[in-house]
Design a protein around this motif. Structure first.
Motif, PDB file in Angstrom:
ATOM      1  N   TRP A 188      33.044  63.042  50.167  1.00  0.00           N
ATOM      2  CA  TRP A 188      33.576  61.816  50.635  1.00  0.00           C
ATOM      3  C   TRP A 188      34.724  62.326  51.856  1.00  0.00           C
ATOM      4  CZ3 TRP A 188      33.111  56.609  49.758  1.00  0.00           C
ATOM      5  CH2 TRP A 188      32.160  56.263  48.811  1.00  0.00           C
ATOM      6  N   MET A 189      35.117  63.314  51.964  1.00  0.00           N
ATOM      7  CA  MET A 189      36.150  63.678  52.827  1.00  0.00           C
ATOM      8  C   MET A 189      35.574  63.913  54.244  1.00  0.00           C
ATOM      9  SD  MET A 189      38.401  66.406  50.772  1.00  0.00           S
ATOM     10  CE  MET A 189      39.222  66.825  52.314  1.00  0.00           C
ATOM     11  N   ALA A 190      34.170  63.968  54.191  1.00  0.00           N
ATOM     12  CA  ALA A 190      33.492  64.199  55.630  1.00  0.00           C
ATOM     13  C   ALA A 190      33.238  62.688  56.128  1.00  0.00           C
ATOM     14  CB  ALA A 190      31.993  64.955  55.550  1.00  0.00           C
ATOM     15  N   GLY A 191      33.255  61.697  55.215  1.00  0.00           N
ATOM     16  CA  GLY A 191      33.008  60.320  55.793  1.00  0.00           C
ATOM     17  C   GLY A 191      34.242  59.672  56.067  1.00  0.00           C
ATOM     18  N   PHE A 192      35.339  59.795  55.621  1.00  0.00           N
ATOM     19  CA  PHE A 192      36.584  59.321  55.979  1.00  0.00           C
ATOM     20  C   PHE A 192      37.193  59.223  57.449  1.00  0.00           C
ATOM     21  CE2 PHE A 192      37.383  58.740  51.278  1.00  0.00           C
ATOM     22  CZ  PHE A 192      37.369  57.723  51.175  1.00  0.00           C
ATOM     23  N   ALA A 227      37.014  55.374  63.953  1.00  0.00           N
ATOM     24  CA  ALA A 227      35.900  55.419  65.318  1.00  0.00           C
ATOM     25  C   ALA A 227      35.051  54.539  65.057  1.00  0.00           C
ATOM     26  CB  ALA A 227      35.541  56.891  65.381  1.00  0.00           C
ATOM     27  N   TRP A 228      34.354  54.488  64.029  1.00  0.00           N
ATOM     28  CA  TRP A 228      33.404  53.436  63.806  1.00  0.00           C
ATOM     29  C   TRP A 228      33.902  52.011  63.907  1.00  0.00           C
ATOM     30  CZ3 TRP A 228      32.414  49.575  60.261  1.00  0.00           C
ATOM     31  CH2 TRP A 228      31.239  48.786  60.384  1.00  0.00           C
ATOM     32  N   ALA A 229      35.282  51.464  63.273  1.00  0.00           N
ATOM     33  CA  ALA A 229      35.866  50.474  63.199  1.00  0.00           C
ATOM     34  C   ALA A 229      36.167  50.062  64.773  1.00  0.00           C
ATOM     35  CB  ALA A 229      36.870  50.294  62.290  1.00  0.00           C
ATOM     36  N   GLY A 260      34.942  46.898  66.915  1.00  0.00           N
ATOM     37  CA  GLY A 260      35.634  46.095  67.679  1.00  0.00           C
ATOM     38  C   GLY A 260      35.554  45.663  69.039  1.00  0.00           C
ATOM     39  N   ARG A 261      35.331  46.848  69.795  1.00  0.00           N
ATOM     40  CA  ARG A 261      35.062  46.901  71.193  1.00  0.00           C
ATOM     41  C   ARG A 261      33.802  46.205  71.361  1.00  0.00           C
ATOM     42  NH1 ARG A 261      33.166  52.150  73.478  1.00  0.00           N
ATOM     43  NH2 ARG A 261      31.309  51.288  72.944  1.00  0.00           N
ATOM     44  N   SER A 320      25.763  45.008  77.396  1.00  0.00           N
ATOM     45  CA  SER A 320      25.462  46.398  77.657  1.00  0.00           C
ATOM     46  C   SER A 320      26.638  47.328  77.279  1.00  0.00           C
ATOM     47  CB  SER A 320      25.016  46.815  78.813  1.00  0.00           C
ATOM     48  OG  SER A 320      26.170  46.254  79.816  1.00  0.00           O
ATOM     49  N   CYS A 321      27.893  46.583  77.088  1.00  0.00           N
ATOM     50  CA  CYS A 321      29.084  47.407  76.999  1.00  0.00           C
ATOM     51  C   CYS A 321      29.023  47.777  75.403  1.00  0.00           C
ATOM     52  CB  CYS A 321      30.243  46.347  77.106  1.00  0.00           C
ATOM     53  SG  CYS A 321      30.573  45.238  76.083  1.00  0.00           S
ATOM     54  N   CYS A 322      28.255  47.294  74.538  1.00  0.00           N
ATOM     55  CA  CYS A 322      28.235  47.919  73.168  1.00  0.00           C
ATOM     56  C   CYS A 322      27.414  49.290  72.820  1.00  0.00           C
ATOM     57  CB  CYS A 322      27.553  46.761  72.353  1.00  0.00           C
ATOM     58  SG  CYS A 322      28.405  45.340  72.183  1.00  0.00           S
ATOM     59  N   TRP A 323      26.862  49.687  74.034  1.00  0.00           N
ATOM     60  CA  TRP A 323      26.055  50.969  73.819  1.00  0.00           C
ATOM     61  C   TRP A 323      26.642  51.973  74.519  1.00  0.00           C
ATOM     62  CZ3 TRP A 323      23.624  49.785  69.773  1.00  0.00           C
ATOM     63  CH2 TRP A 323      23.131  48.478  69.687  1.00  0.00           C
TER      64      TRP A 323
END
Length: 80
Positions: A43-47, A52-54, A58-59, A77-80
């Motif tokens: 789990w420590m690798a996923g936290f 960054a994902w959030a 949001g962006r 296109s700004c999402c990619w």
């Protein structure tokens, strides 16, 4: 120059204390995951990537709503 102005001196002190506090408790992060959350080492690798994902989500949603909302068949296109 930094210490010559009261405002700059206060900002320097606040930033220093903020980075110092983060560094002091950073080593306890793995113990928090293990002992408080009761998760294994995998789990420590996923936290760490979670903020960054959030931030990316949001962006993307900010960009979608800024361009007038999401329409079928069109994704900004700004999402990619």
């Amino acid at each position: 120059m930094t210490f010559s102005h009261r405002t700059l001196r206060m900002l320097f002190l606040l930033y220093f204390l903020g980075f110092f506090a983060y560094g002091a408790f950073d080593s306890l992060e793995s113990l928090f995951y293990r002992d408080v959350l009761l998760v294994s080492g995998e789990w420590m690798a996923g936290f760490p990537p979670a903020p960054a994902w959030a931030q990316r989500q949001g962006r993307c949603w900010f960009c979608v709503f800024q361009q007038g909302g999401l329409r079928w068949g069109r994704f900004p296109s700004c999402c990619w």
